[in-house]
Design an enzyme around this catalytic site. Structure first.
Site, PDB file in Angstrom:
ATOM      1  N   CYS A  38       0.841  -1.195   0.000  1.00 47.06           N
ATOM      2  CA  CYS A  38       0.000   0.000   0.000  1.00 47.06           C
ATOM      3  C   CYS A  38       0.876   1.246   0.000  1.00 47.06           C
ATOM      4  O   CYS A  38       1.894   1.302   0.695  1.00 47.06           O
ATOM      5  CB  CYS A  38      -0.904  -0.032   1.233  1.00 47.06           C
ATOM      6  SG  CYS A  38      -1.739   1.524   1.591  1.00 47.06           S
TER       7      CYS A  38
ATOM      8  N   HIS B 238       2.590  -8.016  13.442  1.00 48.65           N
ATOM      9  CA  HIS B 238       1.688  -7.814  12.303  1.00 48.65           C
ATOM     10  C   HIS B 238       2.576  -7.579  11.073  1.00 48.65           C
ATOM     11  O   HIS B 238       3.618  -6.929  11.166  1.00 48.65           O
ATOM     12  CB  HIS B 238       0.806  -6.601  12.577  1.00 48.65           C
ATOM     13  CG  HIS B 238      -0.199  -6.314  11.516  1.00 48.65           C
ATOM     14  ND1 HIS B 238       0.127  -5.654  10.350  1.00 48.65           N
ATOM     15  CD2 HIS B 238      -1.528  -6.588  11.434  1.00 48.65           C
ATOM     16  CE1 HIS B 238      -0.950  -5.527   9.599  1.00 48.65           C
ATOM     17  NE2 HIS B 238      -1.972  -6.091  10.235  1.00 48.65           N
TER      18      HIS B 238
ATOM     19  N   SER C 106      -7.277 -10.009   9.757  1.00 51.36           N
ATOM     20  CA  SER C 106      -7.265  -8.576   9.433  1.00 51.36           C
ATOM     21  C   SER C 106      -7.364  -7.729  10.698  1.00 51.36           C
ATOM     22  O   SER C 106      -8.373  -7.786  11.404  1.00 51.36           O
ATOM     23  CB  SER C 106      -8.428  -8.247   8.487  1.00 51.36           C
ATOM     24  OG  SER C 106      -8.593  -6.842   8.374  1.00 51.36           O
TER      25      SER C 106
ATOM     26  N   GLU D 133       2.575  -5.586   8.631  1.00 51.31           N
ATOM     27  CA  GLU D 133       2.910  -4.178   8.381  1.00 51.31           C
ATOM     28  C   GLU D 133       3.934  -3.666   9.390  1.00 51.31           C
ATOM     29  O   GLU D 133       4.885  -2.966   9.029  1.00 51.31           O
ATOM     30  CB  GLU D 133       1.643  -3.325   8.436  1.00 51.31           C
ATOM     31  CG  GLU D 133       1.871  -1.873   8.064  1.00 51.31           C
ATOM     32  CD  GLU D 133       0.593  -1.052   8.136  1.00 51.31           C
ATOM     33  OE1 GLU D 133       0.682   0.137   8.471  1.00 51.31           O
ATOM     34  OE2 GLU D 133      -0.494  -1.614   7.865  1.00 51.31           O
TER      35      GLU D 133
ATOM     36  N   THR E  16      -1.038   1.569   9.815  1.00 51.01           N
ATOM     37  CA  THR E  16      -2.145   2.199   9.096  1.00 51.01           C
ATOM     38  C   THR E  16      -3.511   1.655   9.490  1.00 51.01           C
ATOM     39  O   THR E  16      -4.521   2.321   9.291  1.00 51.01           O
ATOM     40  CB  THR E  16      -1.978   2.043   7.569  1.00 51.01           C
ATOM     41  OG1 THR E  16      -2.028   0.656   7.224  1.00 51.01           O
ATOM     42  CG2 THR E  16      -0.657   2.631   7.102  1.00 51.01           C
TER      43      THR E  16
ATOM     44  N   ASN F  85      -7.638  -4.566  10.667  1.00 51.70           N
ATOM     45  CA  ASN F  85      -8.664  -3.581  10.339  1.00 51.70           C
ATOM     46  C   ASN F  85     -10.042  -4.100  10.750  1.00 51.70           C
ATOM     47  O   ASN F  85     -10.821  -3.407  11.426  1.00 51.70           O
ATOM     48  CB  ASN F  85      -8.617  -3.306   8.829  1.00 51.70           C
ATOM     49  CG  ASN F  85      -9.372  -2.047   8.449  1.00 51.70           C
ATOM     50  OD1 ASN F  85     -10.130  -1.499   9.239  1.00 51.70           O
ATOM     51  ND2 ASN F  85      -9.171  -1.602   7.227  1.00 51.70           N
TER      52      ASN F  85
END
Length: 206
Positions: free
Chosen positions: A19, A51, A167, A53, A105, A169
């Site tokens: 991303c 994680h 996820s 990321e 993010t 998110n």
């Protein structure tokens, strides 16, 4: 960087689908340590496993730190992972040293608020929050929309579509929903069969 190196050693063709916002956070962190600034990264780690990321941002930053140290450069910053106010308490800065605050993010402002507040109180002007590299706009928009609908009296329950185990998110959306109304997370259409909100007699509007 480690995964890229392994892929090259195996002769694999790699396509970078990172991303753009994650790439921005990576670049911002590496530029910070280049100018001898500490980086405090609000990321996620569970049972010793980061994680993806978080692993990526910390990995790229540590790679740059190692490269500069190998080149004999003395003034190089470092990166600290913080998930809780307790993690933040363990971070120390030398007098006159500054630290750039960055975030994963998929974190929520609600989730990171206590850590941000603690860091701001502890470090004051030493904490650099001038660069807004962190929470994804789309993630933030979904969370704000959920807060708006979750507060409505005519909404009785919430369904979050996504995998809360894979996820972050989705996991944060489900947590946010649970703080307001009975909430379930679904990964497929089949899971709609027999769906129930056990905490209530059954919502009328979801």
């Amino acid at each position: 960087p480690e995964d890229d190196q392994k892929a090259q050693e195996k002769g694999l063709i790699t396509i970078d689908t990172t991303c753009q916002l994650v790439t921005k956070v990576q670049n911002t962190a590496t530029r910070a340590v280049e100018r001898d600034e500490e980086v405090i990264y609000l990321g996620s780690e569970k049972k010793g496993v980061m994680h993806p990321e978080t692993r990526s941002v910390i990995g790229h930053t540590q790679h740059e730190i190692a490269r500069r140290q190998k080149a004999g450069l003395d003034h190089v910053g470092s990166i600290h992972l913080a998930q809780t106010p307790e993690d933040a308490e363990s971070i120390e800065l030398a007098p006159g040293q500054t630290a750039l605050l960055l975030s994963q993010t998929t974190k929520s402002r609600r989730e990171t608020g206590a850590i941000r507040h603690h860091l701001a109180e502890k470090f004051g002007p030493q904490l650099n929050t001038s660069i807004e590299a962190g929470i994804c706009h789309a993630t933030n928009n979904r969370q704000q929309a959920l807060e708006t609908y979750g507060a409505r009296e005519d909404i009785d329950g919430i369904i979050v579509v996504g995998d809360i185990t894979l996820s972050h998110n989705t996991h944060e959306l489900a947590r946010l929903g649970e703080s307001m109304k009975p909430t379930v997370a679904l990964t497929s259409e089949q899971e709609l069969n027999g769906l129930s909100f056990s905490k209530t007699n059954g919502p009328k509007t979801i």
